[in-house]
Motif scaffolding. Structure first.
Motif, PDB file in Angstrom:
ATOM      1  N   ASP A  79     -26.078 -23.482  26.766  1.00  0.00           N
ATOM      2  CA  ASP A  79     -26.278 -22.808  25.126  1.00  0.00           C
ATOM      3  C   ASP A  79     -25.494 -22.865  23.918  1.00  0.00           C
ATOM      4  O   ASP A  79     -25.216 -22.437  23.101  1.00  0.00           O
ATOM      5  CB  ASP A  79     -26.701 -21.419  24.726  1.00  0.00           C
ATOM      6  CG  ASP A  79     -26.470 -19.870  24.860  1.00  0.00           C
ATOM      7  OD1 ASP A  79     -25.372 -19.932  25.502  1.00  0.00           O
ATOM      8  OD2 ASP A  79     -27.143 -19.274  24.862  1.00  0.00           O
ATOM      9  N   GLY A  80     -23.950 -22.930  24.444  1.00  0.00           N
ATOM     10  CA  GLY A  80     -22.380 -22.738  23.267  1.00  0.00           C
ATOM     11  C   GLY A  80     -22.884 -21.726  22.924  1.00  0.00           C
ATOM     12  O   GLY A  80     -22.054 -21.174  22.653  1.00  0.00           O
ATOM     13  N   GLN A  81     -22.828 -20.787  23.494  1.00  0.00           N
ATOM     14  CA  GLN A  81     -23.131 -18.749  23.035  1.00  0.00           C
ATOM     15  C   GLN A  81     -21.475 -18.122  24.192  1.00  0.00           C
ATOM     16  O   GLN A  81     -22.244 -18.513  25.352  1.00  0.00           O
ATOM     17  CB  GLN A  81     -24.006 -18.136  22.903  1.00  0.00           C
ATOM     18  CG  GLN A  81     -25.179 -18.476  21.648  1.00  0.00           C
ATOM     19  CD  GLN A  81     -24.278 -19.040  20.672  1.00  0.00           C
ATOM     20  OE1 GLN A  81     -24.313 -17.842  19.783  1.00  0.00           O
ATOM     21  NE2 GLN A  81     -24.089 -20.568  19.239  1.00  0.00           N
ATOM     22  N   TRP A 112     -10.538 -13.592  30.830  1.00  0.00           N
ATOM     23  CA  TRP A 112     -11.053 -13.815  29.944  1.00  0.00           C
ATOM     24  C   TRP A 112     -11.682 -12.958  31.118  1.00  0.00           C
ATOM     25  O   TRP A 112     -12.552 -13.003  32.017  1.00  0.00           O
ATOM     26  CB  TRP A 112     -11.295 -15.253  29.979  1.00  0.00           C
ATOM     27  CG  TRP A 112     -12.108 -16.286  31.279  1.00  0.00           C
ATOM     28  CD1 TRP A 112     -10.774 -16.031  32.029  1.00  0.00           C
ATOM     29  CD2 TRP A 112     -13.061 -16.367  31.754  1.00  0.00           C
ATOM     30  NE1 TRP A 112     -11.608 -17.089  33.521  1.00  0.00           N
ATOM     31  CE2 TRP A 112     -13.160 -16.666  33.308  1.00  0.00           C
ATOM     32  CE3 TRP A 112     -14.310 -16.050  31.824  1.00  0.00           C
ATOM     33  CZ2 TRP A 112     -13.632 -17.138  33.646  1.00  0.00           C
ATOM     34  CZ3 TRP A 112     -15.449 -16.693  32.337  1.00  0.00           C
ATOM     35  CH2 TRP A 112     -15.423 -17.193  33.865  1.00  0.00           C
ATOM     36  N   ASP A 113     -13.231 -12.640  29.658  1.00  0.00           N
ATOM     37  CA  ASP A 113     -14.234 -12.019  29.704  1.00  0.00           C
ATOM     38  C   ASP A 113     -15.964 -12.475  29.681  1.00  0.00           C
ATOM     39  O   ASP A 113     -16.979 -12.135  29.859  1.00  0.00           O
ATOM     40  CB  ASP A 113     -14.272 -10.543  29.623  1.00  0.00           C
ATOM     41  CG  ASP A 113     -13.653 -10.111  27.977  1.00  0.00           C
ATOM     42  OD1 ASP A 113     -14.041 -10.999  27.580  1.00  0.00           O
ATOM     43  OD2 ASP A 113     -13.337  -9.037  27.901  1.00  0.00           O
ATOM     44  N   GLU A 114     -15.752 -13.361  28.557  1.00  0.00           N
ATOM     45  CA  GLU A 114     -16.504 -14.426  28.706  1.00  0.00           C
ATOM     46  C   GLU A 114     -16.890 -15.499  27.998  1.00  0.00           C
ATOM     47  O   GLU A 114     -15.621 -16.198  27.638  1.00  0.00           O
ATOM     48  CB  GLU A 114     -16.697 -13.653  26.717  1.00  0.00           C
ATOM     49  CG  GLU A 114     -17.931 -12.748  26.201  1.00  0.00           C
ATOM     50  CD  GLU A 114     -17.516 -11.820  25.069  1.00  0.00           C
ATOM     51  OE1 GLU A 114     -18.447 -11.570  24.422  1.00  0.00           O
ATOM     52  OE2 GLU A 114     -17.107 -11.960  24.120  1.00  0.00           O
ATOM     53  N   MET A 115     -17.276 -16.798  28.531  1.00  0.00           N
ATOM     54  CA  MET A 115     -17.573 -17.301  28.547  1.00  0.00           C
ATOM     55  C   MET A 115     -19.246 -18.185  27.483  1.00  0.00           C
ATOM     56  O   MET A 115     -19.828 -18.129  27.655  1.00  0.00           O
ATOM     57  CB  MET A 115     -17.536 -18.503  29.851  1.00  0.00           C
ATOM     58  CG  MET A 115     -17.350 -19.361  30.112  1.00  0.00           C
ATOM     59  SD  MET A 115     -17.704 -20.056  31.601  1.00  0.00           S
ATOM     60  CE  MET A 115     -17.428 -21.898  31.638  1.00  0.00           C
ATOM     61  N   SER A 116     -18.546 -19.393  27.225  1.00  0.00           N
ATOM     62  CA  SER A 116     -19.617 -20.529  26.994  1.00  0.00           C
ATOM     63  C   SER A 116     -19.465 -21.752  27.400  1.00  0.00           C
ATOM     64  O   SER A 116     -18.254 -22.231  27.365  1.00  0.00           O
ATOM     65  CB  SER A 116     -19.348 -20.287  25.284  1.00  0.00           C
ATOM     66  OG  SER A 116     -18.469 -21.134  24.094  1.00  0.00           O
ATOM     67  N   LEU A 117     -20.450 -22.722  27.108  1.00  0.00           N
ATOM     68  CA  LEU A 117     -20.474 -23.666  27.576  1.00  0.00           C
ATOM     69  C   LEU A 117     -21.465 -24.783  26.520  1.00  0.00           C
ATOM     70  O   LEU A 117     -22.726 -24.109  26.273  1.00  0.00           O
ATOM     71  CB  LEU A 117     -21.406 -23.956  29.559  1.00  0.00           C
ATOM     72  CG  LEU A 117     -20.770 -25.460  29.494  1.00  0.00           C
ATOM     73  CD1 LEU A 117     -20.223 -25.110  31.213  1.00  0.00           C
ATOM     74  CD2 LEU A 117     -22.633 -26.072  29.308  1.00  0.00           C
TER      75      LEU A 117
END
Length: 263
Positions: free
Chosen positions: A67-69, A79-84
């Motif tokens: 969802d881009g978030q 890294w500990d967060e990812m967006s797609l």
């Protein structure tokens, strides 16, 4: 992704024991020869369908909404967060953050025939603040599920087309049994051969490195995160003056090898 290959394989460039004040055969400035790279055979396995992106070949495996978030992902040191975000039916953008700071951005684009993949990335985590960019090519090994996004399926690394100059370069020196290393990106350490692991200055995960000489004269570096060994690097001088380097990821069970040449 590529930063770890570049940094921690170059970081293993240590000299064989030499008399004090004598110049080591490894002293100087070295550069990765991308054309000589032998990349891992193990494929990457991704799926993107019904609004969920997942990587089953990753260690650990994970899945996030496409969802881009940014979404939390456990088990990764850098890294500990990812967006797609889905750009179109053949293209996705993804990004990673660590403690709220964006450290990487990647675009993956499948060819019109669905058989090749171009991956371009920007690494924003370098200590000197100079973003590093690169481009790689992959080939399809197996298709994804029917109706899934084109990125879905199994992909094998074929070539690294380019990496920023600073990420290919390292300056090294061995004197009185102490090896000094500094990359063009600003990572550095000083390690005593056969001594304890020392901090890699600038590394976001707090990595450390130890080095020793093997019985056959090759050199071995072990990298650690939180005391756990994560990679092993073997270096062997070649007759043409280059260095043959083999790096093994102890977590993934994959290897990368290539030549380093004097710059």
């Amino acid at each position: 992704m590529m930063k770890r290959v570049v940094l921690f394989t170059l970081a293993g460039l240590l000299a064989m024991t030499t008399p004090a004040l004598a110049q080591s055969a490894y002293d100087g400035v070295w550069k990765i020869d991308l054309s000589s790279a032998q990349l891992p055979d193990k494929p990457q396995v991704w799926s993107l369908e019904d609004g969920i992106y997942s990587c089953s070949s990753c260690v650990p495996a994970y899945a996030i909404p496409a969802d881009g978030q940014f979404h939390k992902v456990e088990g990764y040191s850098y890294w500990d967060e990812m967006s797609l975000r889905i750009v179109d039916d053949r293209t996705i953008d993804d990004a990673q953050r660590l403690k709220g700071r964006q450290v990487n951005a990647t675009r993956s684009q499948v060819s019109a025939d669905g058989n090749t993949l171009k991956v371009t990335w920007t690494d924003m985590s370098t200590p000197n603040g100079m973003a590093s960019t690169g481009e790689a090519a992959m080939s399809r090994v197996a298709p994804g599920a029917a109706g899934a996004h084109a990125i879905s399926g199994s992909w094998k690394s074929e070539a690294v087309a380019s990496i920023s100059e600073n990420s290919l370069i390292a300056t090294m020196r061995l004197a009185d049994g102490v090896f000094s290393f500094e990359s063009g990106d600003g990572y550095s350490f000083e390690a005593t051969l056969g001594g304890p692991a020392v901090p890699v200055i600038g590394d976001l995960a707090g990595a450390t490195a130890s080095v020793r000489q093997l019985a056959d004269g090759s050199l071995e570096e072990i990298d650690y995160i939180n005391g756990e060994p994560t990679s092993k690097i073997i270096l062997t001088p070649a007759a043409d003056g280059s260095i043959l380097l083999r790096s093994e990821s102890l977590k993934l069970g994959t290897t990368v090898s290539y030549k380093l040449i004097r710059n």
